[in-house]
Write a protein that holds these residues in place. Structure first.
Motif, PDB file in Angstrom:
ATOM      1  N   UNK A  76      64.094  86.579  76.896  1.00 25.43           N
ATOM      2  CA  UNK A  76      62.817  87.202  77.308  1.00 25.43           C
ATOM      3  C   UNK A  76      62.438  88.058  78.163  1.00 25.43           C
ATOM      4  N   UNK A  77      61.338  88.824  78.236  1.00 26.00           N
ATOM      5  CA  UNK A  77      61.090  89.650  79.252  1.00 26.00           C
ATOM      6  C   UNK A  77      60.715  88.994  80.554  1.00 26.00           C
ATOM      7  N   UNK A  78      60.091  87.856  80.666  1.00 26.45           N
ATOM      8  CA  UNK A  78      59.743  87.231  81.767  1.00 26.45           C
ATOM      9  C   UNK A  78      61.003  86.827  82.358  1.00 26.45           C
ATOM     10  N   UNK A  79      62.137  86.466  81.894  1.00 24.51           N
ATOM     11  CA  UNK A  79      63.338  86.007  82.388  1.00 24.51           C
ATOM     12  C   UNK A  79      64.570  87.152  82.648  1.00 24.51           C
ATOM     13  N   UNK A  80      64.177  88.098  82.209  1.00 24.70           N
ATOM     14  CA  UNK A  80      65.175  89.311  82.141  1.00 24.70           C
ATOM     15  C   UNK A  80      65.148  89.925  83.490  1.00 24.70           C
ATOM     16  N   UNK A  81      63.948  89.998  84.246  1.00 22.44           N
ATOM     17  CA  UNK A  81      64.038  90.499  85.870  1.00 22.44           C
ATOM     18  C   UNK A  81      64.966  89.621  86.565  1.00 22.44           C
ATOM     19  N   UNK A  82      64.811  88.427  86.473  1.00 25.79           N
ATOM     20  CA  UNK A  82      65.354  87.336  87.300  1.00 25.79           C
ATOM     21  C   UNK A  82      66.875  87.158  87.094  1.00 25.79           C
ATOM     22  N   UNK A  83      67.207  87.415  85.668  1.00 24.06           N
ATOM     23  CA  UNK A  83      68.683  87.528  85.430  1.00 24.06           C
ATOM     24  C   UNK A  83      69.358  88.727  85.778  1.00 24.06           C
ATOM     25  N   UNK A  84      68.542  89.918  85.666  1.00 21.76           N
ATOM     26  CA  UNK A  84      69.125  90.910  86.259  1.00 21.76           C
ATOM     27  C   UNK A  84      69.428  90.997  87.702  1.00 21.76           C
ATOM     28  N   UNK A  85      68.566  90.503  88.610  1.00 22.29           N
ATOM     29  CA  UNK A  85      68.619  90.603  90.123  1.00 22.29           C
ATOM     30  C   UNK A  85      69.669  89.445  90.234  1.00 22.29           C
TER      31      UNK A  85
END
Lengths: 149, 237
Positions: A76-85
């Motif tokens: 999900x877009x909500x999780x993607x940022x955290x997963x990326x970092x």
């Protein structure tokens, strides 16, 4: 915008495996080259030289564990940022630890060839580097628990 | 093979040299060392040969004039632009040799240094000229062993003198290669140390006396015969 964030998420998800594999390749290559050189100069103890030269292979294993802990189905877009970092930085940590561990092992092999009794203690720096990679792994796992599903 | 990995293999395949003046010896024969050095890249092989040609005594002794040695040293230092530590190492070796040459000249009775740049090399030429009467040529703050070398040379203790100089050169190599573990500089440092240890290990009184006899025979061969000036008729009488 949403697609871009999702793409970053997938990049971060696979980064620990890819960067960990590169780190392991380079580290094992450096350690392996030292082991091969040492075998030319010594008559025994070849097994232990080859054995320690494989130490950096743990980085890719840690990367696989991080990837599974970060995985969200569906992404999900909500999780993607955290997963990326988390994924990207953990991957860089694995990459760097793998290369430096290979160098530390090469030095240990070279030194213990001249003085076999220091073989064990000469691996201490490589073991400390392994410890740092484990820190990166453990805290990536801890943080992955707080990423929204 | 990747060049970095190649140098890691090469360095780890060379036995540890250890300390100088021990019974340990070189640890590897000349033949085996040359075999291992075939792992070097062609350009590095050439550079190594050039460095050895200007630093090893066995190579320098074949050169006839000081000017040739000075020219060769300048050329080698110029070629080592990519390896600043090796440049510094070669320069320091030449400067050390200049200092030793100055000690010898002074022992032989030279009243002044003369034109130091014609027989010396490096940054110490001017200091040596200006401090000719100082035991350490005014270099004691840079070369703390110079006074000791002067004392040994004046005392005629050539073995201790040689030992002191080789120890210092061994240390110089160690200092300049300390930050290099698996690269070309490390290989050069190994070879230069190996040459020093080999040189010391082949020293022996038997060989020295054989060499002296050889030199005497050679000198006598080229010397004019004491009877050459006497007419043949007189000899017959």
């Amino acid at each position: 915008m949403n697609e871009f964030v999702m793409a970053l998420g997938w990049l971060g998800l696979y980064a620990p495996v890819a960067l960990g594999a590169i780190g392991s390749c380079m580290g094992c290559g450096i350690g392996g080259s030292a082991a091969i050189g040492a075998m030319l100069d010594t008559e025994s103890g070849h097994g232990r030289f080859i054995g320690v030269s494989l130490m950096p292979s743990s980085q890719v294993i840690y990367g696989i564990v991080i990837m599974f802990s970060l995985q969200r189905d569906p992404m999900t877009a909500e999780a993607a940022g955290a997963i990326f970092g988390i994924g990207l930085l953990a991957g860089f940590a694995m990459l760097y630890a793998g290369i430096r561990q290979g160098e530390a092992i090469a030095s240990a092999i070279n030194a213990s060839k001249a003085k076999p009794e220091i073989f064990g203690i000469s691996l201490a720096p490589a073991a400390v580097l392994e410890g740092f990679a484990v820190f990166a792994l453990v805290f990536a796992l801890v943080l992955s628990g707080s990423i929204p599903a | 093979m990747n060049s970095r990995l190649q140098y890691i293999t090469l360095i780890t395949s060379l036995p540890h040299i250890g300390r100088i003046f021990t019974e340990h010896g070189t640890g590897i024969s000349r033949y085996r060392l040359e075999e291992r050095l075939k792992m070097l890249e062609p350009e590095h092989s050439r550079l190594l040969e050039r460095i050895v040609s200007v630093t090893a005594w066995s190579s320098v002794s074949k050169i006839e004039t000081d000017a040739e040695i000075i020219g060769l040293a300048s050329a080698v230092i110029q070629e080592l632009t990519c390896y600043p530590d090796l440049q510094e190492l070669v320069l320091l070796r030449m400067e050390t040799r200049t200092l030793i040459a100055a000690l010898r000249r002074r022992r032989e009775g030279a009243n002044d240094a003369g034109d130091v740049t014609s027989w010396g090399f490096g940054r110490w030429c001017r200091t040596i000229r200006e401090n000719w009467n100082d035991p350490a040529f005014g270099l004691s703050h840079i070369v703390p062993w110079a006074s000791e070398a002067d004392r040994l040379m004046k005392g005629g203790d050539h073995v201790s003198f040689e030992r002191l100089v080789l120890t210092e050169v061994f240390r110089q190599i160690g200092r300049h290669s300390a930050s290099h573990e698996f690269d070309f500089t490390a290989v050069v440092a190994y070879v230069l140390r190996w040459i020093i240890v080999e040189r010391w290990s082949i020293y022996s009184t038997v060989k020295a006396s054989e060499r002296l006899r050889g030199l005497l025979a050679e000198a006598l061969k080229s010397a004019p015969s004491p009877f050459s000036a006497v007419p043949e008729t007189e000899i017959a009488v």
